[in-house]
Design a protein around this motif. Structure first.
Motif, mmCIF file in Angstrom:
data_model
loop_
_atom_site.group_PDB
_atom_site.id
_atom_site.type_symbol
_atom_site.label_atom_id
_atom_site.label_comp_id
_atom_site.label_asym_id
_atom_site.label_seq_id
_atom_site.Cartn_x
_atom_site.Cartn_y
_atom_site.Cartn_z
ATOM 1 N N THR A 50 0.834 -1.215 0.000
ATOM 2 C CA THR A 50 0.000 0.000 0.000
ATOM 3 C C THR A 50 0.870 1.267 0.000
ATOM 4 O O THR A 50 2.069 1.217 -0.324
ATOM 5 C CB THR A 50 -0.949 0.005 1.214
ATOM 6 O OG1 THR A 50 -0.189 0.266 2.405
ATOM 7 C CG2 THR A 50 -1.683 -1.334 1.353
ATOM 8 N N ASP A 51 0.268 2.370 0.412
ATOM 9 C CA ASP A 51 0.962 3.669 0.470
ATOM 10 C C ASP A 51 2.250 3.619 1.309
ATOM 11 O O ASP A 51 3.214 4.322 1.009
ATOM 12 C CB ASP A 51 0.016 4.747 1.022
ATOM 13 C CG ASP A 51 -0.590 4.387 2.372
ATOM 14 O OD1 ASP A 51 -0.666 3.188 2.698
ATOM 15 O OD2 ASP A 51 -0.998 5.307 3.105
ATOM 16 N N ASP A 52 2.257 2.767 2.347
ATOM 17 C CA ASP A 52 3.447 2.666 3.209
ATOM 18 C C ASP A 52 4.702 2.399 2.377
ATOM 19 O O ASP A 52 5.730 3.065 2.530
ATOM 20 C CB ASP A 52 3.301 1.513 4.217
ATOM 21 C CG ASP A 52 2.042 1.619 5.062
ATOM 22 O OD1 ASP A 52 0.959 1.838 4.491
ATOM 23 O OD2 ASP A 52 2.148 1.471 6.290
ATOM 24 N N ASP A 253 -1.470 -2.901 8.177
ATOM 25 C CA ASP A 253 -0.449 -2.750 7.123
ATOM 26 C C ASP A 253 0.733 -1.934 7.643
ATOM 27 O O ASP A 253 1.900 -2.290 7.425
ATOM 28 C CB ASP A 253 -1.034 -2.142 5.833
ATOM 29 C CG ASP A 253 -1.711 -0.805 6.064
ATOM 30 O OD1 ASP A 253 -2.288 -0.597 7.144
ATOM 31 O OD2 ASP A 253 -1.658 0.041 5.159
HETATM 32 MG MG LIG Z 1 -1.093 1.647 4.094
#
Ligand SMILES: [Mg+2]
Length: 308
Positions: A50-52, A253
């Motif tokens: 994801t964005d991480d 996440d």
């Molecule tokens: Mg994330």
């Protein structure tokens, strides 16, 4: 420490972060029970990161290209890499929009949350490359982690959380597992973090419910960074630490990514289960940035850092 082991630990931190993110992604916001039933047939990595990870990649790319921290460049990398479907939080989305419109990176993030800035874990989740790059100079690490955080998360608790996560990655990289809590305690200025870090030792035998009550499992940096550090220290393998972190539910996440970064920095890339690496490599088959690219970023950070 022999250099080859250190190189594997650079890779372990970044790849470990991506693996933890992707394993946590499908159960974000779930309860302990819901995570348990989702993974009841084994911890198979089936999701995209994801964005991480997308933002962690941006941090690494910028450090590599600029040979150190450059706020304006890092902001540009975040904007260039952005894909809405990677589940960015609303605060970060707003800040990235203002940055894209030309607002200065030291100003944009202060506009959210009534001018106070965010104390979410969105800076801590992406900070691993800074922990690696500045692992041998804590003063600089601390300062740069705060600055890199400021691009999107300007509340002091958001920045402090990112600095604590970066320092944890650095300590793990240096093999300082035993002294980790003492070193962190000597550095941390904010009371809420001092308090939680000081509790970790006493919570080693706690059940999941108590652990969540004491340390937290949500998207506030102070309710997730100490939880990731705990998850690393509670076990003696990459696998056990990461699945434990995700099993707590909540912001899975990000807690998975942060635990994966610390654990990967300590155990090295070889300690990450092969099936998870293979799954992460599929991102490349689909035309994205995946395992090979993240390994390359780690290698480049290592090469620039040690001039090899
Ligand atoms: Mg994330």
């Amino acid at each position: 420490m022999i250099k080859d082991a250190l190189r594997s630990r650079f890779r372990g931190a970044l790849v470990g972060s991506a693996v933890g993110d992707a394993l946590g992604a499908p159960v974000e916001g779930c309860t302990i029970e819901e995570v348990g039933s989702f993974y009841e047939n084994g911890w198979e990595l089936k999701s995209h990161y994801t964005d991480d990870t997308e933002m962690m990649i941006g941090v690494a790319e910028s450090l590599i290209e600029r040979h150190g921290f450059d706020g304006a460049d890092m902001a540009r990398k975040f904007i260039r890499n952005y894909h809405a479907w990677r589940h960015y939080g609303p605060g970060t989305r707003a800040v990235l929009k203002w940055l894209e419109a030309g607002e200065h990176w030291e100003v944009a993030s202060k506009r959210v949350f009534n001018g106070e800035g965010s104390y979410g874990n969105g800076a801590a989740m992406r900070i691993a490359p800074i922990g690696l790059f500045y692992h041998d100079d804590v003063d600089t690490l601390w300062e740069i982690a705060h600055k890199a955080s400021h691009i999107t998360h300007s509340h002091v608790l958001g920045k402090e959380g990112a600095a604590i996560q970066a320092y944890s990655v650095a300590l793990a990289l240096r093999g300082q597992r035993e002294g980790m809590l003492t070193c962190l305690g000597a550095r941390i200025k904010e009371g809420i973090y001092r308090n939680k870090i000081s509790k970790i030792e006493r919570l080693m035998d706690a059940d999941r419910e108590l652990l969540i009550e004491e340390l937290g499992n949500d998207e506030a940096a102070f309710n997730s960074v100490p939880t990731a550090i705990f998850s690393f220290l509670r076990f003696h393998s990459f696998y056990e630490s990461v699945i434990y972190a995700i099993s707590l539910g909540g912001d899975t996440d990000t807690i998975g990514a942060m635990t994966g970064a610390i654990s990967g920095a300590y155990y090295g890339e070889e300690a990450i289960p092969q099936e998870w690496l293979t799954a992460l490599a599929k991102a490349e088959d689909e035309g994205g940035k995946g395992l090979r690219y993240i390994e390359w970023l780690a290698d480049e950070l290592y090469r620039i850092k040690f001039n090899v």
